[in-house]
Structures are given as C-alpha cells and as structure tokens.
Enzyme design. Structure first.
Site, mmCIF file in Angstrom:
data_model
loop_
_atom_site.group_PDB
_atom_site.id
_atom_site.type_symbol
_atom_site.label_atom_id
_atom_site.label_comp_id
_atom_site.label_asym_id
_atom_site.label_seq_id
_atom_site.Cartn_x
_atom_site.Cartn_y
_atom_site.Cartn_z
ATOM 1 N N GLU A 120 0.889 -1.285 -0.017
ATOM 2 C CA GLU A 120 0.103 0.050 0.071
ATOM 3 C C GLU A 120 0.953 1.287 0.081
ATOM 4 O O GLU A 120 0.446 2.351 -0.319
ATOM 5 C CB GLU A 120 -0.855 0.027 1.122
ATOM 6 C CG GLU A 120 -2.316 0.644 0.923
ATOM 7 C CD GLU A 120 -3.307 0.546 1.975
ATOM 8 O OE1 GLU A 120 -3.034 -0.120 3.102
ATOM 9 O OE2 GLU A 120 -4.463 0.758 2.092
ATOM 10 N N HIS A 127 7.491 -27.390 -0.554
ATOM 11 C CA HIS A 127 6.755 -28.334 -1.276
ATOM 12 C C HIS A 127 5.658 -27.896 -2.384
ATOM 13 O O HIS A 127 4.695 -28.854 -2.646
ATOM 14 C CB HIS A 127 6.221 -29.425 -0.130
ATOM 15 C CG HIS A 127 7.449 -29.789 0.692
ATOM 16 N ND1 HIS A 127 7.994 -31.114 0.457
ATOM 17 C CD2 HIS A 127 7.831 -29.375 1.763
ATOM 18 C CE1 HIS A 127 8.920 -31.235 1.409
ATOM 19 N NE2 HIS A 127 9.022 -30.048 2.172
ATOM 20 N N LYS A 137 -13.772 1.415 -3.766
ATOM 21 C CA LYS A 137 -14.983 1.801 -2.969
ATOM 22 C C LYS A 137 -15.868 2.813 -3.632
ATOM 23 O O LYS A 137 -17.253 2.720 -3.390
ATOM 24 C CB LYS A 137 -14.482 2.815 -1.838
ATOM 25 C CG LYS A 137 -13.372 2.078 -0.870
ATOM 26 C CD LYS A 137 -13.127 2.945 0.442
ATOM 27 C CE LYS A 137 -11.923 2.407 1.382
ATOM 28 N NZ LYS A 137 -11.239 3.454 2.011
HETATM 29 O O1 PA5 Z 1 -3.149 1.739 5.869
HETATM 30 C C1 PA5 Z 1 -4.268 2.236 5.598
HETATM 31 O O2 PA5 Z 1 -4.398 3.503 5.813
HETATM 32 C C2 PA5 Z 1 -5.556 1.531 5.667
HETATM 33 O O3 PA5 Z 1 -4.990 0.078 5.346
HETATM 34 C C3 PA5 Z 1 -6.512 1.479 6.588
HETATM 35 O O4 PA5 Z 1 -5.833 1.212 7.840
HETATM 36 C C4 PA5 Z 1 -7.539 0.754 6.526
HETATM 37 O O5 PA5 Z 1 -8.353 1.268 5.327
HETATM 38 C C5 PA5 Z 1 -8.504 0.924 7.423
HETATM 39 O O6 PA5 Z 1 -8.876 2.182 7.751
HETATM 40 P P1 PA5 Z 1 -9.779 2.862 8.848
HETATM 41 O O7 PA5 Z 1 -8.858 2.743 10.152
HETATM 42 O O8 PA5 Z 1 -9.881 4.262 8.576
HETATM 43 O O9 PA5 Z 1 -10.871 2.002 8.987
#
Ligand code: PA5
Length: 427
Positions: free
Chosen positions: A283, A304, A418
């Site tokens: 990410e 394996h 989303k």
């Molecule tokens: O790294 C990030 O920002 C995302 O993976 C968030 O942690 C994830 O989308 C969850 O978001 P939130 O804590 O706002 O629900």
C-alpha cells in the site's frame, strides 16, 4: 556485510548486489533520511517509540486486565492497518494451540463482508462473555462499520445498553469521524489514534497495543524493542543503517528487473506478520505504475509447492529470508531402537536446529539457482525483537517509497473500488 546493530543482521547472497553498488546510494539515502525527518504529514510514527507513553501503557494494561477478568472473548473489529498489526503480533507470540488459555480468545471481524462469517461468529459467542474493541481511524470504513453495527446490536441485546457501553471500547480519531460521534453519544471508552500516524504505520499505538495487551503480551517489551530500533535506525549513513541497506538492496533488485519480493519465514506463527508486511509495502509503494509486488511464503511448507517455481521458474523474484535464531519452544528428536525410518542420525538434535539448517540450505540452493537472497536475522522471537522488526520495516518502507519517488503515506488506489461499490449500492 558486517553486523551493525545489536538486534538485526542484514546480509545478502549471490545476487546482483555488490558492496560497491550499494555504496553508490550513500548520498541519496542520507538526503532521503532528512526528507523523511522533515516531512510534514503522517510521520508521527517515526519518533513515537522514543516518546514517553507510560500513562497510556498503564491505561491500556488496566483495561486489558479488566477484559481478561470479565470476558472470555475479545472481538476486534477493524480492517487493513486497523487490524493486521495486532493479529501479526498476537499470532507470533501466543501458543499455536489453545490460544484462549493465555487469558482470552481474540476474534477478528470486519475484515470481510462474508455473511457466513458474522453469522457463525455470533453463534459461536452466544454463551461467552464478550468485550468489543472497534478500531477505525476514519471511522467510516465499510467492512468494520457493517460488522460493528451487527456487534453493537448483539451486545445491546445481550447485555442491555448500559452494560454494552461498558464492554465496547473504541479506538479512533481524537476529533473526527462517524465512529467518534457514535462513541461520544453512547459514552464508550475511547483510545486515540494519533492524527499524524496513518493506518499501516499505527500498530505501535493503541490500535495494536490494546488487543495485544488483552492477550497478555508484554507491550512494554514490544515498545522497548521499537524504541531501540528508532534509536539505532536514526542514522543517516547507509553504511550504519540496516533498514536503509535493506531498502537499497530491494531497490537495486527492482531496478535490475525483479518485480516480486518474496518474504519467507520458517516459523508458521509468522504467517500473519507476513500479511502485515505485505500491506505495509504494497500500500505504501505500489503507485504511479511502480513498486515491487510484495508476496510471502512460509517454509518449509511452501518448499513443497511454490518452492519449485522459486528455484527453477521465471526469474522475476527475489527472496527476503526472515530468521529468528531462537524460538522459545522446541522439541528434541529421540533415538529409536528400531530406526525403521532411518532417522537415528538426527537423534539428539532439535526440530528448531533442523529447521535452521533447512533455512541455510534453502538460501544456498535458491542463491545457486540464481535467485537473489536477502537475509534478515534477529536473535529471538519475542516481544522485544518483534517491536524492533516492526519499526525496522516501517522505516525501510518509507525510504523504499522515497527511492521510487512515491508518497509512502497515501493510498489513492484503494479509493477506486470503494467508489464503484458505493455506486452499485446506490448510496
Ligand atoms: O493503511 C491504511 O491507511 C489502510 O489500510 C487503513 O488502515 C484501512 O483502510 C482501515 O482504515 P480505517 O482505520 O480508517 O478504518
């Protein structure tokens, strides 16, 4: 490459990485070090472990003692950075079997939208005493929001509104978000996710610390390890900074045409730690059509299966072997007078010893097969060294993203699905 810090040892085997090649990044790296230090947003994690969090840790320990006392099950509601870190630490440091014997059973929800999952979960906890920790920085992410709606209704049905309010703990932003509004109105206890720490960099805040402490893991040792890492890895010089060396090695390999990094461990309890690592790097780096694809394997299991591809398949990947020299629990191979299986030559040796040799053998075989191998070694699989490693990867990740000239702290690509989903849901 020699051992630099006390807690981690970064080496590489038979790959396109020469010491000369790595050293060429010295100036770039020290410039990026200062860029990170001076960055104005979402870098609160950088010196967080060096700050004094004593009052917060005490508060978390008190609440977690209460949870262990008054619940059989802690339901953690969260996704992505609000879930993976806690799960990673919990799985790495609690026993393989009968995890609930360690004080409490921690169950996760809100990482998927499976109706079967939530339905079966609610049936499973019907006779159990329950606490809920809902974690969301934005407070509006679909998966945890949906799961929390179900959990909240369940808790109020089971305990009544007042007692449910005592058993629901919210970890969210200090000021904004739908969840913050719900928590304030219902009077839920709250822990704050610092404004300047993004989801995947937040495991060492209450996001990860409360669930981990509830399972009776030593959060002070975890934070002490992270603090040591923050101090040792605050070194601008590439030569003296193992996190930066790791970042440079993987960057050079990426430039050489390797597009996949495989993180490999030899202890199955690290499977979820792999997931945390995958999110952190995927990410943070995968932007603007750039970035290594982070993938993971667990050895010797995967030797394996996908091991064949790694050794002999398309040369598109390199490997990062993660190894802890000492694992708390072990088992010795006994002598057997029958020796029908021909294994008496191993009598007296332990499983962990054999596993460590299989790690060495795997590294040599893969390197001989032309797979670049980076090795990260830590002395012990415990809370201290896990805290160290978490910080190590976060620092390496931020610098890796800077090397690619992408912003490590945003995730614009996540918004695309989303948007489409909400359109389809007629929001
Ligand atoms: O790294 C990030 O920002 C995302 O993976 C968030 O942690 C994830 O989308 C969850 O978001 P939130 O804590 O706002 O629900």
């Amino acid at each position: 490459m020699k051992l630099l810090s006390k807690s981690i040892h970064t080496t590489h085997l038979n790959c396109t990485l020469s010491e000369e090649h790595i050293k060429r990044y010295e100036h770039v790296i020290s410039a990026l070090h200062y860029k990170l230090e001076q960055a104005s947003e979402l870098t609160g994690w950088l010196h967080y472990p060096q700050q004094n969090h004593d009052a917060l840790l005490t508060q978390i320990e008190q609440v977690s003692a209460e949870i262990r006392q008054e619940a059989d099950v802690l339901i953690v509601v969260g996704v992505g950075g609000s879930f993976l870190g806690a799960r990673a630490i919990l799985d790495a440091l609690t026993p393989y079997f009968g995890r609930q014997m360690q004080g409490i059973e921690v169950i996760y929800v809100g990482q998927n939208m499976s109706g079967a999952y939530i339905n079966q979960l609610l049936k499973y906890i019907v006779d159990k005493r329950v606490y809920v920790n809902v974690i969301s920085k934005s407070g509006g992410t679909m998966e945890p929001a949906l799961a929390f709606r179900a959990m909240r209704q369940y808790m109020e049905g089971k305990y009544g509104e007042q007692e449910a309010a005592r058993r629901i703990i919210v970890t969210t932003d200090a000021e904004k978000g739908i969840l913050k509004g719900i928590a304030d109105k219902a009077g839920y206890r709250q822990f704050v996710i610092p404004d300047d720490i993004g989801g995947r960099f937040s495991v060492l805040t209450p996001v990860g610390l409360l669930p981990v402490a509830a399972a009776d893991i030593d959060i002070r040792a975890l934070m002490a390890g992270a603090k040591q890492a923050a101090e040792e890895l605050d070194e601008p010089s590439l030569e003296h900074n193992d996190a930066y060396k790791y970042a440079v090695m993987r960057h050079i390999l990426y430039k050489e045409g390797y597009k996949i990094e495989l993180l490999a461990s030899f202890e199955p309890s690290l499977n979820k730690f792999h997931e945390w690592w995958k999110q952190l790097f995927g990410e943070s780096e995968g932007k603007d059509k750039k970035g290594l694809y982070p993938s993971t394997v667990n050895f010797s299991t995967d030797l394996h299966s996908i091991g064949q591809f790694i050794q002999d398949g398309s040369p598109i990947l390199f490997e990062t072997l993660l190894h802890f020299q000492s694992i708390q629990s072990d088992f010795t191979v006994n002598n057997d007078l029958r020796d029908e299986d021909g294994l008496n030559y191993l009598a007296g040796r332990t499983f962990n010893e054999i596993n460590a040799l299989s790690k060495q053998g795997t590294a040599l075989a893969h390197a001989e097969g032309g797979v670049p191998v980076i090795q990260l070694e830590l002395p012990k699989l415990d809370a201290f060294h896990l805290g160290y490693l978490i910080y190590f990867f976060m620092k390496a990740c931020a610098i890796s993203a800077y090397l690619l000239d992408v912003n490590p702290f945003d995730q614009p690509g996540v918004e695309a699905y989303k948007k489409k989903m909400l359109e389809l849901l007629d929001k």
